[in-house]
Design a protein around this motif. Structure first.
Motif, PDB file in Angstrom:
ATOM      1  N   TYR A   1       1.199  -1.309  -0.046  1.00 39.26           N
ATOM      2  CA  TYR A   1      -0.042   0.008  -0.106  1.00 39.26           C
ATOM      3  C   TYR A   1       0.880   1.285  -0.054  1.00 39.26           C
ATOM      4  O   TYR A   1       1.628   1.284   0.871  1.00 39.26           O
ATOM      5  CB  TYR A   1      -0.772  -0.014   1.143  1.00 39.26           C
ATOM      6  CG  TYR A   1      -2.227  -0.814   1.225  1.00 39.26           C
ATOM      7  CD1 TYR A   1      -2.150  -1.797   0.199  1.00 39.26           C
ATOM      8  CD2 TYR A   1      -3.189  -0.385   1.948  1.00 39.26           C
ATOM      9  CE1 TYR A   1      -3.438  -2.742   0.361  1.00 39.26           C
ATOM     10  CE2 TYR A   1      -4.288  -1.368   2.104  1.00 39.26           C
ATOM     11  CZ  TYR A   1      -4.505  -2.371   1.173  1.00 39.26           C
ATOM     12  OH  TYR A   1      -5.530  -3.046   1.274  1.00 39.26           O
ATOM     13  N   TRP A   2       0.796   1.962  -1.038  1.00 38.05           N
ATOM     14  CA  TRP A   2       1.672   3.246  -0.996  1.00 38.05           C
ATOM     15  C   TRP A   2       3.114   3.165  -0.744  1.00 38.05           C
ATOM     16  O   TRP A   2       3.738   3.577   0.015  1.00 38.05           O
ATOM     17  CB  TRP A   2       1.033   4.341  -0.293  1.00 38.05           C
ATOM     18  CG  TRP A   2      -0.143   4.951  -1.057  1.00 38.05           C
ATOM     19  CD1 TRP A   2      -1.243   4.631  -0.434  1.00 38.05           C
ATOM     20  CD2 TRP A   2      -0.201   5.600  -2.125  1.00 38.05           C
ATOM     21  NE1 TRP A   2      -2.271   5.379  -1.439  1.00 38.05           N
ATOM     22  CE2 TRP A   2      -1.678   6.031  -2.471  1.00 38.05           C
ATOM     23  CE3 TRP A   2       0.867   6.346  -3.160  1.00 38.05           C
ATOM     24  CZ2 TRP A   2      -1.892   6.669  -3.591  1.00 38.05           C
ATOM     25  CZ3 TRP A   2       0.493   6.940  -4.063  1.00 38.05           C
ATOM     26  CH2 TRP A   2      -0.814   7.203  -4.304  1.00 38.05           C
TER      27      TRP A   2
ATOM     28  N   PRO B   1       0.184  -2.362   4.780  1.00 35.11           N
ATOM     29  CA  PRO B   1      -0.919  -1.856   5.148  1.00 35.11           C
ATOM     30  C   PRO B   1      -1.197  -1.068   6.672  1.00 35.11           C
ATOM     31  O   PRO B   1      -0.189  -1.649   7.375  1.00 35.11           O
ATOM     32  CB  PRO B   1      -1.894  -2.806   4.962  1.00 35.11           C
ATOM     33  CG  PRO B   1      -1.261  -4.013   4.036  1.00 35.11           C
ATOM     34  CD  PRO B   1       0.251  -3.469   4.317  1.00 35.11           C
TER      35      PRO B   1
END
Length: 181
Positions: free
Chosen positions: A69-70, A74
Motif C-alpha cells: 500500500y503506497w 497496510p
C-alpha cells in the motif's frame, strides 16, 4: 515440518483477489499452518498483544503476507508490528523471545512491475525496513517473495486478468511454501 505462523496483513482478506488465494493455497500446502488474519481479527484496530506474542513464540517459521500500500505495509500490519514487537519481548536487553526464528516476507503489488523498476529499485527493495526489523528482532529473513501486477477491478478489466492474478497468486504461494521446507 516446523510450527508455521502466517500473519496476514491485508485489512480485508475477503475482498482480495491475490492475498486470499495465497493464504488459502498456503493452508493447503503447509499442514498445520496457523493463520493470524489481522483484518478479520482486529477490525477495530485493537490488537491482542499477548495472543499475538504467544503465536510468535510458538512458531519456528513466520510468514508475513500483505499487499503493498503506497510503497509500504497496510496500516493494520504496521500497527501489529508497533504493538506486538515490543522492547523486552522482540528486542532490547531482555527481548530475545524471537531470536533464531525464520521469517518469509511475501508481498503483492497491484501495479505492474514497470512501476517499481525506477532507478533499478524493486518491490523487494521497498521491503528493506521490514527485513531490517526482522534482523533487529534477532530473526532471520529467509526470503522476500514478491509479485507485481496483482490488481483486478471487476467491471473494468476483462475476466482473463482475474485468472492471471489468481494464477500468479498460486505460484507465489508455492514459492513461499518451498522456502518453508
Amino acid at each position: 515440518m516446523s510450527n508455521v505462523l502466517l500473519v496476514s496483513g491485508h485489512p480485508n482478506l475477503n475482498i482480495s483477489n491475490a492475498n486470499k488465494v495465497i493464504v488459502n493455497k498456503l493452508k493447503e500446502l503447509i499442514l498445520g499452518i496457523e493463520v493470524s488474519d489481522l483484518g478479520a481479527q482486529y477490525p477495530d484496530g485493537k490488537i491482542d498483544v499477548a495472543a499475538e506474542q504467544a503465536k510468535l513464540v510458538k512458531a519456528d517459521t513466520i510468514i508475513w503476507q500483505f499487499p503493498l500500500y503506497w510503497f509500504a505495509t497496510p496500516g493494520i500490519f504496521k500497527q501489529w508490528m508497533d504493538d506486538v514487537l515490543l522492547y523486552g519481548f522482540a528486542y532490547g536487553s531482555t527481548g530475545d523471545k524471537l531470536h533464531g526464528k525464520k521469517v518469509i516476507v511475501s508481498v503483492t503489488a497491484g501495479a505492474g512491475i514497470e512501476n517499481y523498476n525506477e532507478d533499478g529499485r524493486t518491490v523487494a527493495d521497498l521491503m528493506a525496513p521490514i527485513v531490517r526489523s526482522i534482523a533487529f528482532c534477532g530473526m532471520e529473513c529467509v526470503g522476500c517473495v514478491t509479485e507485481a501486477g496483482m490488481l483486478y477491478m471487476p467491471g473494468v478489466m476483462p475476466e482473463e486478468v482475474l485468472a492471471s492474478v489468481q494464477d500468479k497468486a498460486v505460484a507465489q504461494a508455492e514459492r513461499v511454501a518451498a522456502l518453508v521446507k
